[in-house]
Design a protein around this motif. Structure first.
Motif, PDB file in Angstrom:
ATOM      1  N   GLN A 119      25.216  62.196 -32.763  1.00  0.00           N
ATOM      2  CA  GLN A 119      24.221  63.019 -33.466  1.00  0.00           C
ATOM      3  C   GLN A 119      24.108  64.401 -32.828  1.00  0.00           C
ATOM      4  OE1 GLN A 119      20.494  61.016 -33.773  1.00  0.00           O
ATOM      5  NE2 GLN A 119      19.421  62.753 -34.631  1.00  0.00           N
ATOM      6  N   GLN A 120      24.200  64.478 -31.511  1.00  0.00           N
ATOM      7  CA  GLN A 120      24.098  65.749 -30.802  1.00  0.00           C
ATOM      8  C   GLN A 120      25.292  66.661 -31.070  1.00  0.00           C
ATOM      9  OE1 GLN A 120      23.571  64.697 -26.698  1.00  0.00           O
ATOM     10  NE2 GLN A 120      21.724  63.517 -27.123  1.00  0.00           N
ATOM     11  N   LEU A 121      26.410  66.084 -31.481  1.00  0.00           N
ATOM     12  CA  LEU A 121      27.622  66.866 -31.738  1.00  0.00           C
ATOM     13  C   LEU A 121      27.680  67.442 -33.148  1.00  0.00           C
ATOM     14  CD1 LEU A 121      30.249  64.497 -30.094  1.00  0.00           C
ATOM     15  CD2 LEU A 121      29.324  66.617 -29.141  1.00  0.00           C
ATOM     16  N   LEU A 122      26.841  66.946 -34.026  1.00  0.00           N
ATOM     17  CA  LEU A 122      26.911  67.340 -35.433  1.00  0.00           C
ATOM     18  C   LEU A 122      25.968  68.498 -35.723  1.00  0.00           C
ATOM     19  CD1 LEU A 122      26.929  63.765 -36.931  1.00  0.00           C
ATOM     20  CD2 LEU A 122      28.880  65.311 -36.698  1.00  0.00           C
ATOM     21  N   PRO A 123      26.517  69.659 -36.098  1.00  0.00           N
ATOM     22  CA  PRO A 123      25.659  70.811 -36.355  1.00  0.00           C
ATOM     23  C   PRO A 123      24.655  70.567 -37.476  1.00  0.00           C
ATOM     24  CG  PRO A 123      27.991  71.375 -36.638  1.00  0.00           C
ATOM     25  CD  PRO A 123      27.914  69.941 -36.287  1.00  0.00           C
ATOM     26  N   ARG A 126      18.358  70.128 -37.912  1.00  0.00           N
ATOM     27  CA  ARG A 126      17.165  69.546 -38.539  1.00  0.00           C
ATOM     28  C   ARG A 126      16.040  69.433 -37.532  1.00  0.00           C
ATOM     29  NH1 ARG A 126      20.022  64.596 -41.676  1.00  0.00           N
ATOM     30  NH2 ARG A 126      21.321  65.859 -43.031  1.00  0.00           N
ATOM     31  N   ARG A 127      14.844  69.482 -38.033  1.00  0.00           N
ATOM     32  CA  ARG A 127      13.661  69.381 -37.163  1.00  0.00           C
ATOM     33  C   ARG A 127      13.343  67.930 -36.799  1.00  0.00           C
ATOM     34  NH1 ARG A 127      13.167  74.253 -35.315  1.00  0.00           N
ATOM     35  NH2 ARG A 127      12.875  75.855 -36.874  1.00  0.00           N
ATOM     36  N   SER A 128      13.685  67.003 -37.666  1.00  0.00           N
ATOM     37  CA  SER A 128      13.327  65.607 -37.461  1.00  0.00           C
ATOM     38  C   SER A 128      14.249  64.946 -36.427  1.00  0.00           C
ATOM     39  CB  SER A 128      13.434  64.848 -38.793  1.00  0.00           C
ATOM     40  OG  SER A 128      13.259  63.478 -38.573  1.00  0.00           O
ATOM     41  N   ASP A 129      13.653  64.194 -35.514  1.00  0.00           N
ATOM     42  CA  ASP A 129      14.429  63.471 -34.512  1.00  0.00           C
ATOM     43  C   ASP A 129      14.949  62.138 -35.045  1.00  0.00           C
ATOM     44  OD1 ASP A 129      14.071  65.416 -32.613  1.00  0.00           O
ATOM     45  OD2 ASP A 129      12.277  64.486 -31.763  1.00  0.00           O
ATOM     46  N   LYS A 130      14.329  61.625 -36.082  1.00  0.00           N
ATOM     47  CA  LYS A 130      14.693  60.313 -36.606  1.00  0.00           C
ATOM     48  C   LYS A 130      15.719  60.446 -37.729  1.00  0.00           C
ATOM     49  CE  LYS A 130      12.103  57.540 -34.224  1.00  0.00           C
ATOM     50  NZ  LYS A 130      12.656  56.507 -33.404  1.00  0.00           N
ATOM     51  N   VAL A 131      16.934  60.014 -37.435  1.00  0.00           N
ATOM     52  CA  VAL A 131      18.000  59.992 -38.424  1.00  0.00           C
ATOM     53  C   VAL A 131      18.665  58.628 -38.304  1.00  0.00           C
ATOM     54  CG1 VAL A 131      20.133  61.086 -39.182  1.00  0.00           C
ATOM     55  CG2 VAL A 131      18.355  62.475 -38.140  1.00  0.00           C
ATOM     56  N   SER A 132      18.925  57.988 -39.424  1.00  0.00           N
ATOM     57  CA  SER A 132      19.516  56.653 -39.375  1.00  0.00           C
ATOM     58  C   SER A 132      20.958  56.721 -38.890  1.00  0.00           C
ATOM     59  CB  SER A 132      19.470  56.005 -40.761  1.00  0.00           C
ATOM     60  OG  SER A 132      20.392  56.630 -41.631  1.00  0.00           O
ATOM     61  N   ALA A 133      21.417  55.627 -38.311  1.00  0.00           N
ATOM     62  CA  ALA A 133      22.804  55.544 -37.842  1.00  0.00           C
ATOM     63  C   ALA A 133      23.764  55.734 -39.002  1.00  0.00           C
ATOM     64  CB  ALA A 133      23.040  54.204 -37.148  1.00  0.00           C
ATOM     65  N   ASN A 168      23.293  57.538 -41.636  1.00  0.00           N
ATOM     66  CA  ASN A 168      23.306  58.961 -41.957  1.00  0.00           C
ATOM     67  C   ASN A 168      24.151  59.733 -40.945  1.00  0.00           C
ATOM     68  OD1 ASN A 168      22.759  61.364 -43.210  1.00  0.00           O
ATOM     69  ND2 ASN A 168      20.633  61.466 -42.579  1.00  0.00           N
ATOM     70  N   VAL A 169      24.039  59.377 -39.666  1.00  0.00           N
ATOM     71  CA  VAL A 169      24.842  60.034 -38.632  1.00  0.00           C
ATOM     72  C   VAL A 169      26.323  59.799 -38.897  1.00  0.00           C
ATOM     73  CG1 VAL A 169      25.430  60.029 -36.169  1.00  0.00           C
ATOM     74  CG2 VAL A 169      23.036  59.953 -36.871  1.00  0.00           C
ATOM     75  N   LEU A 170      26.689  58.578 -39.240  1.00  0.00           N
ATOM     76  CA  LEU A 170      28.092  58.270 -39.521  1.00  0.00           C
ATOM     77  C   LEU A 170      28.587  58.995 -40.767  1.00  0.00           C
ATOM     78  CD1 LEU A 170      28.137  54.478 -38.643  1.00  0.00           C
ATOM     79  CD2 LEU A 170      29.019  56.385 -37.273  1.00  0.00           C
ATOM     80  N   GLN A 171      27.751  59.074 -41.791  1.00  0.00           N
ATOM     81  CA  GLN A 171      28.125  59.800 -43.009  1.00  0.00           C
ATOM     82  C   GLN A 171      28.312  61.286 -42.712  1.00  0.00           C
ATOM     83  OE1 GLN A 171      28.810  58.493 -46.140  1.00  0.00           O
ATOM     84  NE2 GLN A 171      29.615  60.547 -46.390  1.00  0.00           N
ATOM     85  N   GLU A 172      27.397  61.858 -41.956  1.00  0.00           N
ATOM     86  CA  GLU A 172      27.515  63.270 -41.583  1.00  0.00           C
ATOM     87  C   GLU A 172      28.746  63.509 -40.716  1.00  0.00           C
ATOM     88  OE1 GLU A 172      25.944  65.898 -42.635  1.00  0.00           O
ATOM     89  OE2 GLU A 172      24.517  64.796 -43.846  1.00  0.00           O
ATOM     90  N   THR A 173      29.082  62.544 -39.868  1.00  0.00           N
ATOM     91  CA  THR A 173      30.288  62.650 -39.047  1.00  0.00           C
ATOM     92  C   THR A 173      31.523  62.719 -39.929  1.00  0.00           C
ATOM     93  OG1 THR A 173      29.245  61.433 -37.232  1.00  0.00           O
ATOM     94  CG2 THR A 173      31.649  61.540 -37.231  1.00  0.00           C
TER      95      THR A 173
END
Length: 92
Positions: A30-34, A39-46, A48-53
């Motif tokens: 998550q820290q690697l994905l611009p 985003r302001r929110s700290d809560k992102v589902s796994a 969603n992180v994988l999809q964004e990756t």
């Protein structure tokens, strides 16, 4: 038996990865994905992180393809001295 456990046993008998380890890896990813970092929110589902990756990797592939095409065009249209300089820079 869960599919995760059976996969880990098939991959050389290493210990199965724990949920904490998965959460830690997703957090690091998550820290690697611009897109997510901005985003302001700290809560992102796994998921969603994988999809964004996946989306980010696709965009990087497109960018590499675009830059490769631009470089090829530059090398083809440049005079031989400029093309030689560019080739020498690429070989370093």
């Amino acid at each position: 038996m869960s599919s995760r456990r059976s996969r880990s046993r098939q991959s050389g008998g290493s210990r199965p990865i724990t949920d904490d380890q998965i959460n830690d890896l997703v957090s690091k990813l998550q820290q690697l994905l611009p897109e997510i970092r901005e985003r302001r929110s700290d809560k992102v589902s796994a998921a969603n992180v994988l999809q964004e990756t996946c989306n980010y990797i696709r965009s990087l592939h497109r960018e590499v393809d675009d830059l490769s095409e631009r470089l090829s065009g530059l090398l083809e249209s440049s005079d031989t001295a400029q093309a030689a300089i560019i080739r020498n820079l690429l070989m370093q």
